[in-house]
Write an enzyme that holds these catalytic residues in place. Sequence first.
Site, PDB file in Angstrom:
ATOM      1  N   LYS A 107      19.817 -40.875 -16.664  1.00  0.00           N
ATOM      2  CA  LYS A 107      18.790 -41.727 -16.079  1.00  0.00           C
ATOM      3  C   LYS A 107      19.118 -42.183 -14.660  1.00  0.00           C
ATOM      4  CE  LYS A 107      16.656 -43.224 -20.333  1.00  0.00           C
ATOM      5  NZ  LYS A 107      17.525 -42.563 -21.340  1.00  0.00           N
TER       6      LYS A 107
HETATM    7  C1  LIG Z   1      17.044 -42.025 -22.397  1.00  0.00           C
HETATM    8  C2  LIG Z   1      17.953 -41.056 -23.057  1.00  0.00           C
HETATM    9  C3  LIG Z   1      17.450 -39.989 -23.812  1.00  0.00           C
HETATM   10  C4  LIG Z   1      15.965 -39.802 -24.048  1.00  0.00           C
HETATM   11  O1  LIG Z   1      15.287 -39.425 -22.878  1.00  0.00           O
HETATM   12  P1  LIG Z   1      13.696 -39.535 -22.832  1.00  0.00           P
HETATM   13  O2  LIG Z   1      13.339 -39.128 -21.450  1.00  0.00           O
HETATM   14  O3  LIG Z   1      13.351 -40.958 -23.131  1.00  0.00           O
HETATM   15  O4  LIG Z   1      13.177 -38.613 -23.866  1.00  0.00           O
HETATM   16  C5  LIG Z   1      18.345 -39.084 -24.351  1.00  0.00           C
HETATM   17  N1  LIG Z   1      19.672 -39.236 -24.198  1.00  0.00           N
HETATM   18  C6  LIG Z   1      20.197 -40.251 -23.505  1.00  0.00           C
HETATM   19  C7  LIG Z   1      21.659 -40.378 -23.404  1.00  0.00           C
HETATM   20  C8  LIG Z   1      19.360 -41.187 -22.897  1.00  0.00           C
HETATM   21  O5  LIG Z   1      19.882 -42.192 -22.208  1.00  0.00           O
END
Ligand SMILES: *Cc1c(COP(=O)(O)O)cnc(C)c1O
Length: 441
Positions: A107
């Site tokens: 993210k």
């Molecule tokens: C947020 C997150 C996800 C999920 O991603 P989305 O875009 O919400 O589907 C998967 N793995 C990790 C480690 C995350 O932080």
Amino acid sequence: MKFYSLNNISPEVTFEEATIKGQAPDKGLYFPSSIPTVSKNFFDTIKNKTKEEIGVEVMQPYVGESIPTTVLQEIIHETVNFDFPLVKVNEGAFALELFHGPTLAFKDVGARFMSRCLGYFNRNKNQKTTVLVATSGDTGGAVANGFLGVDGVEVIILYPSKKVSPVQELQLTTLGKNITAIEVEGSFDDCQAIVKQAFADADLNTIFSLTSANSINVARWLPQQLYYFYAYQQWPYQQPPVFSVPSGNFGNICAGILAYISGLPVKHFIAACNSNDVVPAFLRTGIYQPKKTIPTISNAMDVGNPSNFIRILELFHQQLKDLKKVFSSYSVSDETTTATISDVFQQYQYTLDPHGAVGYYALIDFLGDVVISKAGEENGAGIFLETAHPVKFPETVEAATGNKIAIPDSVQHLFHQQKKSIYMNASFDDFKEWMMHSGIS
Ligand SMILES: *Cc1c(COP(=O)(O)O)cnc(C)c1O
């Protein structure tokens, strides 16, 4: 480029307005009015391009006139200044490691891109922008880190008490300055419900200029496409890869599908879910039924009503049969996830985190009869996204591998800092009351 609301009532807006608003006034998600095509020549020469060049070329059409190219170049440079290595686990499965950024999860890219865009849009304004965000774990840290010290922006993060890992909690509660963490006695869905209600609240919108940093915001969602281009750049085979994406709110995989519709060669997408199986059930039954969140060991994917799935449907013009040609979804239990971490460590000496393990398992399940030793160029192979560093989930991973994970230097310092959060019941009224008296605005 204009963005329209998926509820089709609010007028179209520019990238700047879509970023500042987060969500359209009719509560719809913003969606690009056309999908740009990336030229064939771009893919023929992709191996010689830098991450920055790819980033600017892919993002430019979306950003349009909202950001001048020189500023976009700077923003991209700061957004992707770490590695995105494609690591071979075995002949059939490659890990795209997205955890080399400052908060050790994928993210970081979306949060950094969005924070710098908002900083730019705010450059001549007097009123502060208040970013409201609900997190199931990783969003909070990435947003806090991405926005720390950005002028004119205050950040309020709501996270579910005791449902995030110690490293995750420290990453979002220790920064201070323009970052405030609210610890909610409840689930991620409770946090998200409070945030949604806040956006709809007339009083709060009079006092605050509110925006969202959740993956529904186009400035967070769109740059995630870049991962798929960077993966393709490093892909060793001629045949296009299958992508398996650990999914919760479905923003990341939706960005991957957008890249594919722009022209990126991809064989198939797999949305790898934990026990929160709304989308796998939908593909099976044709009925989309949001559910209460089930807590799992891959907690960043504990989402009972994935916000971005509606964007995936829009990409396929609501045609389920077209979607199914390139998209599958699997639900993987906690037991299988733990067993996968253990097996992959024993067999290939690769340490998965619980989210990556869900992705790995779904990929292997999809490749099916292909015995891993026979996989590869001829029999099919794929990429799973390793979305977080295993050190963020030490208990689960160490129990499964029997091996201690070394703590990277970049998180070492967190353990010497003091957690600062505001504890609250899962009540919008309590939250509103606090916000009105918080002195932020
Ligand atoms: C947020 C997150 C996800 C999920 O991603 P989305 O875009 O919400 O589907 C998967 N793995 C990790 C480690 C995350 O932080």
